[in-house]
Enzyme design. Structure first.
Site, PDB file in Angstrom:
ATOM      1  N   GLU A  15       0.549  -1.194   0.151  1.00  0.00           N
ATOM      2  CA  GLU A  15       0.049  -0.025  -0.148  1.00  0.00           C
ATOM      3  C   GLU A  15       0.998   1.210   0.062  1.00  0.00           C
ATOM      4  OE1 GLU A  15      -3.625  -0.273   2.473  1.00  0.00           O
ATOM      5  OE2 GLU A  15      -2.743  -2.007   3.180  1.00  0.00           O
ATOM      6  N   SER A 184      -6.453  -2.298   1.660  1.00  0.00           N
ATOM      7  CA  SER A 184      -6.615  -1.793   0.229  1.00  0.00           C
ATOM      8  C   SER A 184      -7.252  -2.921  -0.807  1.00  0.00           C
ATOM      9  CB  SER A 184      -5.578  -1.113  -0.304  1.00  0.00           C
ATOM     10  OG  SER A 184      -5.380   0.212   0.457  1.00  0.00           O
ATOM     11  N   SER A 318     -11.309  10.865   0.583  1.00  0.00           N
ATOM     12  CA  SER A 318     -11.499   9.584   1.288  1.00  0.00           C
ATOM     13  C   SER A 318     -12.919   9.907   2.038  1.00  0.00           C
ATOM     14  CB  SER A 318     -10.517   9.332   2.246  1.00  0.00           C
ATOM     15  OG  SER A 318      -9.054   9.058   1.236  1.00  0.00           O
TER      16      SER A 318
END
EC number: 6.3.2.4
Length: 360
Positions: A15, A184, A318
């Protein structure tokens, strides 16, 4: 006096690139009139690099990267430890996702340094990062979740065929195969038959030696953000409308085809229960600072907790920042400042604890 903020990002993690996006947003959003901002880049090889004081807006994630030939130990000593100034208000902001950042490792280092840092401590980070551990904890605490099984690499090596039989009997199809300690949606696959199950397990074991296999739940994917320390607060619920059957890495970060609906289309009753459950989980794991709890909600309004994320994606777009803007008008910049305040608050409280035996 300004507060010195050291933003850690990158890291030895799949990530890594997601972390760069988070760091770029945080660094640019921090008020340079209130904070001295020092980006600390950690390469994919684990080498630390201090980019120095930031005064201007950083336009691209490429500007956040650097190369160093130092050893890991020397880079930490020279580019991080030596740069932290004495007699200043200092806080570390770990904008790290995944392995070596969200799993309790960096938190252990920061605890030993006795420096305030944003986000969860060692236990909450380590347990929250391990999907198998959280599944077991949720089960003990009667948190509603999908039916699951845990598959260990050694078990699979010793009796591969028996493993498939056990999973088919206990879970069946369709199901999801997930590395226990990754985020993720990396390494996650949906399986509709034995061939897909074998392929998914083989792939997932590239990323971890422990897997979680879950029964598929047909439902809408929703998220709740929780922030605070001893008295945490829950946000409104957010929902994603998506084209793909589940939110894989591309859907989350590349395709741009996720449409958030905030607040989610739910009754007041189920909204309240989901928020209560999110707070329960936050306290169960002894979280601090922030966390995001992900849910599935079925057609008959039954909800199931999917997972907790102890360092959720944190760009302006986000879900965590957007949820708080919709909840109480908190801006992205204000949310970052709240998290820094929580870090100082937690560190100051920890400083009141005794480390010698008290003699009465």
């Amino acid at each position: 006096m300004k507060v010195d903020v050291y933003v850690l990002y990158g890291g030895k993690s799949v990530e890594h690139e997601v972390s760069l996006l988070t760091a770029l947003s945080i660094i640019n959003a921090l008020n340079k009139e209130k904070y001295n901002v020092y980006p600390i880049y950690i390469t994919k090889n684990g080498i630390w690099y201090n980019k120095g004081l930031v005064r201007e807006t950083i336009k691209d994630v490429g500007e956040l990267k650097n190369f160093s030939t130092k050893s890991i130990l020397k880079s930490i000593a020279e580019d991080f430890l030596k740069k932290i100034k004495a007699n200043t208000r200092t806080v570390i902001f770990p904008a790290l996702h995944g392995t070596n950042g969200e799993d309790g490792t960096i938190q252990g280092l920061l605890e030993l340094l006795d420096v305030p840092y944003v986000g969860n401590g060692i236990m909450a980070s380590a347990v929250g990062f391990d999907k198998a551990m959280t599944k077991e904890l949720f089960s003990k605490a009667n948190v509603p979740q999908a039916q699951y099984e845990i598959l260990d690499y050694q078990e699979w090596i010793k009796s591969e065929k028996d493993s498939y039989v056990r999973l088919e009997e206990a879970i069946g199809y369709p199901c999801f195969v997930k590395p226990a300690r990754l985020g993720s949606s990396v390494g996650i696959n949906r399986c509709g038959n034995i061939e897909e199950l074998k392929e998914a397990i083989n792939e997932a074991f590239f990323y971890d030696i422990k897997l979680v296999i879950e029964k598929e739940i047909i439902g809408r994917e929703m998220q709740i953000s929780v922030i605070g320390n001893e008295s945490p607060k829950s946000s409104v619920i957010g929902e994603f409308i998506q084209e793909k059957p589940f939110m894989d890495y591309s859907a989350k970060y590349l395709d741009g085809k996720l449409i958030p609906v905030i607040p989610a289309r739910l009754s007041d009753e189920i909204t309240s229960k989901m928020q209560e459950t999110a707070l329960k989980i936050f306290k169960l794991l002894n979280c601090n600072g922030l966390a995001r709890v992900d849910y599935f909600v079925s057609h008959n309004d039954k909800f199931f907790v999917n997972e907790i994320n102890t360092m959720p994606g944190f760009t302006k777009a986000s879900m965590t920042p957007v949820l708080w803007e919709k909840t109480d008008g908190t801006s992205y910049q204000q949310l970052i400042e709240k998290l820094i305040e929580y870090a100082f608050e937690r560190h100051e409280k920890k400083g009141t604890l005794l480390y010698d035996r008290r003699i009465i």
